[in-house]
Design a protein around this motif. Structure first.
Motif, PDB file in Angstrom:
ATOM      1  N   LYS A   1      60.302  14.798 -12.563  1.00 24.58           N
ATOM      2  CA  LYS A   1      61.450  13.880 -12.569  1.00 24.58           C
ATOM      3  C   LYS A   1      62.759  14.642 -12.410  1.00 24.58           C
ATOM      4  O   LYS A   1      63.673  14.190 -11.722  1.00 24.58           O
ATOM      5  N   LEU A   2      62.847  15.798 -13.034  1.00 17.93           N
ATOM      6  CA  LEU A   2      64.059  16.610 -12.917  1.00 17.93           C
ATOM      7  C   LEU A   2      64.276  17.050 -11.465  1.00 17.93           C
ATOM      8  O   LEU A   2      65.403  17.021 -10.962  1.00 17.93           O
ATOM      9  N   ARG A   3      63.208  17.429 -10.770  1.00 19.20           N
ATOM     10  CA  ARG A   3      63.340  17.848  -9.367  1.00 19.20           C
ATOM     11  C   ARG A   3      63.880  16.716  -8.504  1.00 19.20           C
ATOM     12  O   ARG A   3      64.653  16.953  -7.567  1.00 19.20           O
ATOM     13  N   ALA A   4      63.496  15.495  -8.832  1.00 21.97           N
ATOM     14  CA  ALA A   4      63.947  14.345  -8.054  1.00 21.97           C
ATOM     15  C   ALA A   4      65.414  14.012  -8.300  1.00 21.97           C
ATOM     16  O   ALA A   4      66.011  13.228  -7.559  1.00 21.97           O
ATOM     17  N   MET A   5      66.020  14.616  -9.309  1.00 22.44           N
ATOM     18  CA  MET A   5      67.396  14.313  -9.687  1.00 22.44           C
ATOM     19  C   MET A   5      68.395  15.355  -9.201  1.00 22.44           C
ATOM     20  O   MET A   5      69.603  15.168  -9.363  1.00 22.44           O
ATOM     21  N   THR A   6      67.945  16.448  -8.639  1.00 20.60           N
ATOM     22  CA  THR A   6      68.824  17.596  -8.418  1.00 20.60           C
ATOM     23  C   THR A   6      69.938  17.346  -7.402  1.00 20.60           C
ATOM     24  O   THR A   6      70.907  18.112  -7.361  1.00 20.60           O
ATOM     25  N   ASP A   7      69.819  16.310  -6.578  1.00 19.83           N
ATOM     26  CA  ASP A   7      70.881  16.018  -5.607  1.00 19.83           C
ATOM     27  C   ASP A   7      71.872  14.966  -6.095  1.00 19.83           C
ATOM     28  O   ASP A   7      72.795  14.600  -5.367  1.00 19.83           O
ATOM     29  N   ASP A   8      71.695  14.500  -7.324  1.00 15.56           N
ATOM     30  CA  ASP A   8      72.555  13.444  -7.868  1.00 15.56           C
ATOM     31  C   ASP A   8      73.907  14.041  -8.266  1.00 15.56           C
ATOM     32  O   ASP A   8      73.989  14.872  -9.165  1.00 15.56           O
ATOM     33  N   LYS A   9      74.950  13.614  -7.585  1.00 15.50           N
ATOM     34  CA  LYS A   9      76.294  14.169  -7.836  1.00 15.50           C
ATOM     35  C   LYS A   9      77.113  13.349  -8.828  1.00 15.50           C
ATOM     36  O   LYS A   9      78.299  13.627  -9.041  1.00 15.50           O
TER      37      LYS A   9
END
Length: 233
Positions: free
Chosen positions: A193-201
């Protein structure tokens, strides 16, 4: 009675003046000069102050005052923790703004109180327990679990699944703070889940090391992943 009210008002003004000082270290040094039991009520009242700097300084100050009380008489500190819990209860007639943060700061600074009360704080982020439905109110409990996890990670390990679920929360601050918290506790199952969030600005506030900062959800997710990877290696 009027004399007592005047005394309480003067004490609250004194505590507020201390919290308004420029130096955080000076604040803590001065607040510990106030009789500890007398400092508690004004500090709890200032958890709702309109100035965010004052609110967080009240949190930090309670995190020093209550452990200092515990060193003199543990039961006095336990009573304050039970009072915090009452403020979190609907029967108290209000919303305990700042209370989860204050509970966490106390526990971060006193292992004995952390062992006794950490599970209570965990229950506020768990949908199967005393889950806080209000997104803004819940942020304080999520931050609190993350704060304890930096110092006593084993005491909040049970919060891992609940925090991982909050990584899907539509409220960005809950997401970001949950990412920060699972990284602090080393909860490896949250990695995907963390990997899926890494582009969230999306930006979210984070109180860290005495300073209120801003961080993106993606940055907090990346930092959490780095901590998980470091722990695994």
């Amino acid at each position: 009675m009027a004399e007592k009210r005047t005394g309480r008002r003067a004490l609250k003004n004194q505590v507020l003046e201390i919290l308004s000082q420029n130096s955080p270290d000076q604040v803590l040094a001065q607040i510990l000069q106030v009789p500890l039991k007398k400092a508690v009520n004004p500090l709890i009242g200032l958890l709702c102050h309109q100035d965010e700097k004052i609110r967080w300084r009240a949190v930090t100050a309670l995190g020093r005052v209550v452990p200092a009380m515990a060193e003199s008489r543990m039961e006095d500190a336990r009573e304050i923790m039970r009072r915090f819990m009452w403020h979190m209860n609907e029967e108290s007639g209000g919303i305990g703004w700042g209370v989860p943060e204050a509970m966490a700061e106390v526990m971060a600074n006193h292992p004995g109180l952390a062992r006794e009360f950490a599970k209570i704080l965990v229950s506020y982020v768990d949908e199967d327990q005393c889950f806080l439905e209000h997104d803004v109110f819940r942020r304080g409990a999520v931050w609190g679990v993350g704060r304890i996890a930096r110092i006593h990670p084993k005491l909040v390990q049970d919060a891992g699944p609940a925090l991982a679920a909050l990584l899907d929360c539509p409220d960005a601050p809950n997401q970001g703070l949950a990412a920060w918290a699972v990284g602090n506790m080393g909860y490896a199952p949250a990695a995907d889940k963390l990997r899926a969030m890494t582009d969230d600005k999306t930006m979210t506030p984070l109180f860290l090391d005495g300073e209120l900062t801003q961080a993106s959800v993606g940055d907090l997710a990346r930092q959490a992943l780095e901590k998980l990877e470091a722990a695994a290696s």
